[in-house]
Motif scaffolding. Structure first.
Motif: not given
Length: 530
Positions: A195-209
């Motif tokens: 993300k810091d390098e400028g890429r877009a990250v789509l995170m799929i998760s059921h873990d809100l923590a």
């Protein structure tokens, strides 16, 4: 700035049924959006649609991926951007990687598909990619197969494979769910660097923590729809939708022992660990257990005491020796040295004939219940087999006992005629608990019993285990890599590292004032919301 992802009223259907229904969101460079929700909510189908891999009928008012109109892309056009411009990191690295090929060759395939580098240049780039994800000894690891690597190493191989094509969008589909807190923190750190390098990250998760550690924004999905979205701070601290609040309540981190996690929990008076009686016979005594495979030590002089009616949490990363210890305790693996005493009587390393009379006093519940059931048996037959100690599968005399067992774990007795494959994940885990309880054991060994479950289903199973322990005073050896689950469920904790138990004590002592450096590293990496 044009978003790298623009999704407007996305619908994906299978046989006329919507799996994704009118979903909309945008994702910019240098940003992380988390799609959260339970299994079946539509998260993964949404993600796969962004790579042209949904397998269903896709429609949308707008679907832009890396400035390409994805609604008009042909399969050859998808192949050009898939793996280069947009990539997906999957949860199950063991299934995603070919067990017959060195992992370096699998990563190299991406370069062969999307570039013109020669063999030597590709090999150098693969080595650099593995080093960039902190894989130890990358030159040796790239020549190994996936089955020769630990779970954390395999996950880092998948990340290296995803990044080697220099993608603009990285989709992480439950990429940290199966990892212990230390390895999960490493993966999250690597995703944050992207993300810091400028890429877009789509995170799929059921873990809100875990989502809280990385995401800038969160979209909550249920039944194919986004029911709530906003900044991470808004969703975690000021949720508006009841489903979001249910997911947050279900997270065990920071919830006191025996406090309910689910809205359906049967509340009871809090119970404390009974005072130590020097004359009381412990449920389980493990002394100096050791086991090696091909001269490689897996467990080294492990020992602990489990008092009656209590829970001891055994925690450690993948490969630390937890499951091997459990198998020796259950008599499924013969120790090279050491002993196991069950209810005051020697249980291991005796042969099966010598411990047969004690066998019904100890049971087990595993991570993958479906794999432990005979696929030919119905629910009723599985429980009848357990109630009769293998003497019967169809005895009508067990019908009432089967019904009582199902009711005990909050399952409808009408399910007795079903095959386990027809049950949901949570129902299968309840069936596994019912089977383990059938002989009325005094000790249960639970090996990652909830790690494959969604957080809300996990909450109901943990509440159920709490209730059953209070009713039956069964002693639990609870094995998990999830520190938040261990903290909530355990009276005592033992920490394993490289085959040794490096620290043990009460849960309050170990979590409040850890003495070993490894324990401190685990707790530092543990994601918390409370």
């Amino acid at each position: 700035m044009n978003p790298l992802l623009a999704v407007e009223n996305l619908c994906v259907s299978f046989a006329g049924q919507h799996a994704v229904d009118a979903v909309s969101f945008e994702l910019n460079a240098g940003e992380c959006l988390a799609l959260v929700g339970e299994s079946g909510s539509g998260k993964s189908v949404t993600a796969r649609s962004l790579l042209g891999l949904s397998g269903g009928r896709v429609s949308a008012e707008k679907l832009v991926v890396c400035q390409e109109d994805a609604l008009t892309l042909t399969e050859p056009a998808w192949q050009k951007i898939r793996g280069s411009s947009v990539v997906m990191i999957l949860q199950d690295a063991l299934m995603a990687l070919d067990p017959l090929r060195p992992v370096g060759r699998e990563i190299e395939d991406v370069l062969k598909e999307h570039g013109t580098l020669n063999r030597a240049a590709r090999s150098t780039k693969v080595l650099e990619a593995l080093a960039s994800v902190d894989l130890p000894d990358p030159e040796r690891r790239m020549k190994q197969r996936s089955t020769q690597l630990s779970g954390g190493m395999r996950q880092r191989v998948l990340i290296a494979q995803a990044l080697i094509g220099d993608p603009q969008i990285v989709i992480a589909d439950e990429a940290t769910t199966a990892l212990d807190s230390r390895l999960a923190a490493l993966v999250l750190k690597q995703l944050a660097a992207l993300k810091d390098e400028g890429r877009a990250v789509l995170m799929i998760s059921h873990d809100l923590a875990q989502v809280a550690q990385l995401a800038d924004r969160i979209a909550v999905m249920r039944s194919g729809k986004i029911v709530e979205s906003g900044t991470t701070e808004q969703i975690l601290n000021h949720p508006q939708h009841e489903y979001t609040r249910t997911l947050l309540r279900a997270i065990p981190s920071g919830v006191p022992r025996f406090a309910p996690l689910s809205t359906k929990a049967i509340t009871s008076e809090p119970r404390q660990l009974p005072p130590t009686d020097p004359d009381a016979t412990p449920a389980l005594v493990v002394e100096n257990l050791s086991k090696s495979f091909s001269r490689h030590p897996a467990v080294i002089e492990a020992g602990f005491v489990l008092p009656r009616g209590s829970t001891l949490g055994l925690v450690g990363e993948s490969g630390s020796g937890k499951t091997t210890t459990a198998r020796m305790i259950l008599g499924l693996e013969r120790p090279d040295a050491g002993s196991v005493t069950l209810l005051g009587e020697r249980f291991a390393p005796h042969g099966e004939a010598a411990r047969r009379n004690l066998r019904e006093n100890i049971g087990a519940i595993y991570q993958n219940p479906l794999g432990s059931f005979d696929p030919r048996y119905s629910v009723g037959q599985i429980l009848t087999d357990a109630l009769s100690a293998g003497r019967s599968k169809r005895g009508s005399g067990y019908k009432d006992q089967v019904a009582r067992l199902l009711e005990q774990v909050e399952l409808d007795p009408d399910l007795s005629g079903r095959n386990p494959r027809e049950l949901s994940g949570g129902q299968r885990q309840r069936l596994a608990i019912a089977r383990a309880l059938a002989p009325e054991p005094q000790v249960l060994v639970l090996d990652e019993p909830v790690s494959a479950l969604d957080v809300s289903i996990q909450a109901t199973v943990l509440d159920l285990l709490d209730r059953l322990q209070q009713e039956t005073e069964t002693s639990y050896l609870f094995i998990s890599h999830d520190l938040s689950v261990i903290e909530h469920m355990s009276d005592l904790v033992a920490v394993m590292y490289q085959g040794r138990i490096v620290e043990q004590g009460s849960t309050a002592e170990v979590f409040g004032d850890p003495q070993h450096e490894y324990t401190r590293s685990l707790l530092t990496a543990m994601p918390r919301l409370r």
